[in-house]
Design a protein around this motif. Structure first.
Motif, PDB file in Angstrom:
ATOM      1  N   THR A  18       0.839  -1.211   0.000  1.00 46.47           N
ATOM      2  CA  THR A  18       0.000   0.000   0.000  1.00 46.47           C
ATOM      3  C   THR A  18       0.869   1.255   0.000  1.00 46.47           C
ATOM      4  O   THR A  18       0.557   2.234  -0.692  1.00 46.47           O
ATOM      5  N   SER A  19       1.967   1.224   0.778  1.00 48.96           N
ATOM      6  CA  SER A  19       2.861   2.391   0.818  1.00 48.96           C
ATOM      7  C   SER A  19       3.442   2.677  -0.563  1.00 48.96           C
ATOM      8  O   SER A  19       3.497   3.841  -0.994  1.00 48.96           O
ATOM      9  N   ILE A  20       3.852   1.611  -1.244  1.00 49.19           N
ATOM     10  CA  ILE A  20       4.407   1.793  -2.602  1.00 49.19           C
ATOM     11  C   ILE A  20       3.322   2.340  -3.533  1.00 49.19           C
ATOM     12  O   ILE A  20       3.561   3.253  -4.327  1.00 49.19           O
ATOM     13  N   MET A  21       2.121   1.801  -3.380  1.00 48.27           N
ATOM     14  CA  MET A  21       1.008   2.272  -4.226  1.00 48.27           C
ATOM     15  C   MET A  21       0.709   3.750  -3.967  1.00 48.27           C
ATOM     16  O   MET A  21       0.365   4.494  -4.886  1.00 48.27           O
ATOM     17  N   MET A  22       0.864   4.172  -2.699  1.00 48.08           N
ATOM     18  CA  MET A  22       0.641   5.596  -2.382  1.00 48.08           C
ATOM     19  C   MET A  22       1.648   6.479  -3.115  1.00 48.08           C
ATOM     20  O   MET A  22       1.307   7.551  -3.614  1.00 48.08           O
ATOM     21  N   LEU A  23       2.899   5.998  -3.200  1.00 52.46           N
ATOM     22  CA  LEU A  23       3.926   6.780  -3.908  1.00 52.46           C
ATOM     23  C   LEU A  23       3.642   6.810  -5.414  1.00 52.46           C
ATOM     24  O   LEU A  23       3.765   7.852  -6.063  1.00 52.46           O
ATOM     25  N   VAL A  24       3.267   5.637  -5.954  1.00 52.55           N
ATOM     26  CA  VAL A  24       2.944   5.571  -7.390  1.00 52.55           C
ATOM     27  C   VAL A  24       1.741   6.480  -7.682  1.00 52.55           C
ATOM     28  O   VAL A  24       1.710   7.196  -8.692  1.00 52.55           O
ATOM     29  N   ASN A  25       0.782   6.463  -6.757  1.00 55.95           N
ATOM     30  CA  ASN A  25      -0.418   7.295  -6.910  1.00 55.95           C
ATOM     31  C   ASN A  25      -0.041   8.782  -6.961  1.00 55.95           C
ATOM     32  O   ASN A  25      -0.553   9.555  -7.766  1.00 55.95           O
ATOM     33  N   LEU A  26       0.906   9.132  -6.087  1.00 52.18           N
ATOM     34  CA  LEU A  26       1.409  10.510  -6.038  1.00 52.18           C
ATOM     35  C   LEU A  26       2.018  10.903  -7.391  1.00 52.18           C
ATOM     36  O   LEU A  26       1.757  11.979  -7.929  1.00 52.18           O
ATOM     37  N   TYR A  27       2.822   9.974  -7.922  1.00 50.39           N
ATOM     38  CA  TYR A  27       3.454  10.207  -9.224  1.00 50.39           C
ATOM     39  C   TYR A  27       2.376  10.359 -10.306  1.00 50.39           C
ATOM     40  O   TYR A  27       2.423  11.286 -11.126  1.00 50.39           O
ATOM     41  N   ASN A  28       1.411   9.446 -10.288  1.00 52.31           N
ATOM     42  CA  ASN A  28       0.326   9.483 -11.292  1.00 52.31           C
ATOM     43  C   ASN A  28      -0.402  10.822 -11.264  1.00 52.31           C
ATOM     44  O   ASN A  28      -0.628  11.444 -12.297  1.00 52.31           O
ATOM     45  N   ILE A  29      -0.779  11.239 -10.059  1.00 51.87           N
ATOM     46  CA  ILE A  29      -1.622  12.438  -9.916  1.00 51.87           C
ATOM     47  C   ILE A  29      -0.864  13.710 -10.287  1.00 51.87           C
ATOM     48  O   ILE A  29      -1.393  14.581 -10.973  1.00 51.87           O
ATOM     49  N   PHE A  30       0.379  13.798  -9.829  1.00 54.10           N
ATOM     50  CA  PHE A  30       1.104  15.058 -10.017  1.00 54.10           C
ATOM     51  C   PHE A  30       1.914  15.113 -11.309  1.00 54.10           C
ATOM     52  O   PHE A  30       2.200  16.186 -11.804  1.00 54.10           O
ATOM     53  N   ILE A  31       2.307  13.958 -11.818  1.00 58.12           N
ATOM     54  CA  ILE A  31       3.210  13.958 -12.981  1.00 58.12           C
ATOM     55  C   ILE A  31       2.578  13.295 -14.208  1.00 58.12           C
ATOM     56  O   ILE A  31       2.571  13.881 -15.292  1.00 58.12           O
ATOM     57  N   ALA A  32       2.062  12.099 -14.048  1.00 53.88           N
ATOM     58  CA  ALA A  32       1.713  11.292 -15.215  1.00 53.88           C
ATOM     59  C   ALA A  32       0.426  11.717 -15.918  1.00 53.88           C
ATOM     60  O   ALA A  32       0.392  11.769 -17.147  1.00 53.88           O
TER      61      ALA A  32
END
Lengths: 232, 70
Positions: A18-32
């Motif tokens: 879940t922690s890794i998914m939170m970081l990926v989610n952050l990347y998705n929302i702000f960058i991707a």
């Protein structure tokens, strides 16, 4: 009440995932994800505003189901699950109520308006805060659990009202983009990021539930120990 | 907040130059405020759970010691 520690390893794996998914989610929302054309970057609040609302519904749904189960079986553990889920539901509703106005201010020009969707969400928050207060102020444990279960079942009526508010009444809040009218919907990149965010928030809910229930189990053990100490 | 905004801008500069209106950048502070609230609430809640867990563990230990002492 679940028994013991064999779940710990799997829980740790789940927490790390879940922690890794939170970081990926952050990347998705702000960058991707591409910036939405009409609202600009502020629309990115959508990716945690809407999943929080869904998870609040889920949490209160769990409270509803476990309250019914408690009234049937009178098992205190079922009541504790309902209570813990309501507490986490309040956290998610608070996120919705805070991020909503932050999104509304630049788009609508106001922080808050008393339209049906916003008002019913605020009422939902008050209902479950009331539920927590009822628990805190009813002295006897069994009686408090019984009152709270009935309150939670009745209070859950507001969840479908919140969900349907912008379908039933004219509101400033945007019309539904999921299960809405035929011309509603999301473009594939926005939909994919939203779904990933939804799964991530579901993971967060499960992690919070695990830690909250673990705390509740210790509390129940402690109460038992207190009773033993008092009688010995 | 400024540091985070700088990082965001540097990572996402190309996208802003191509597909987003420059006017929308002024809402970046709102976006960060929104996201900060989410993280603060979740981390704050986890922190409060951990504090309550510690307190209960201490209380449990104290009661066990009391029982042994009898």
């Amino acid at each position: 009440m679940p028994t013991d520690h064999s779940l710990t390893r799997w829980t740790n794996i789940f927490v790390y995932t879940t922690s890794i998914m939170m970081l990926v989610n952050l990347y998705n929302i702000f960058i991707a994800v591409p910036t939405e054309s009409s609202m600009g970057i502020i629309q990115r609040i959508f990716y945690f505003h809407l999943p929080s609302a869904f998870l609040a519904f889920l949490a209160f749904g769990v409270t509803f189901v476990y309250s019914i189960r408690y009234l049937i079986k009178r098992d205190m553990w079922l009541d504790r699950v309902a209570f813990c889920s309501a507490e986490i539901g309040i956290i998610f509703t608070t996120i919705v109520l805070v991020t909503g106005p932050i999104w509304a201010r630049p788009v609508w020009g106001v922080w808050w308006t008393w339209d049906a969707r916003l008002t019913s969400t605020l009422v939902l928050w008050f209902i479950y805060v009331g539920y927590m207060m009822l628990r805190a102020y009813t002295g006897e444990e069994q009686r408090g659990a019984r009152f709270a279960a009935v309150f939670a079942i009745v209070g859950f009526v507001d969840v479908p009202i919140v969900y349907l508010a912008n379908r039933l009444w004219r509101t400033l809040h945007p019309q539904p983009v999921i299960f809405g009218s035929p011309d509603s919907g999301m473009s594939p990149p926005i939909r994919n990021v939203f779904l990933f965010s939804l799964v991530t928030f579901l993971g967060i809910y499960l992690v919070l539930m695990f830690y909250r229930l673990r705390l509740e189990r210790v509390q129940m053990e402690l109460n038992e120990l207190k009773r033993e100490t008092a009688y010995s | 907040m400024k540091i985070l905004m700088t990082i965001f801008f540097s990572l996402n500069l190309a996208r802003f130059q191509t597909d987003a209106a420059p006017a929308s950048n002024k809402n970046l502070a709102f976006l960060f405020a929104g996201y900060a609230v989410v993280w603060l609430l979740i981390v704050g809640y986890l922190f409060s759970l951990s504090r309550r867990q510690k307190k209960l563990a201490q209380e449990m230990e104290m009661l066990k010691q009391m029982q042994k002492g009898r």
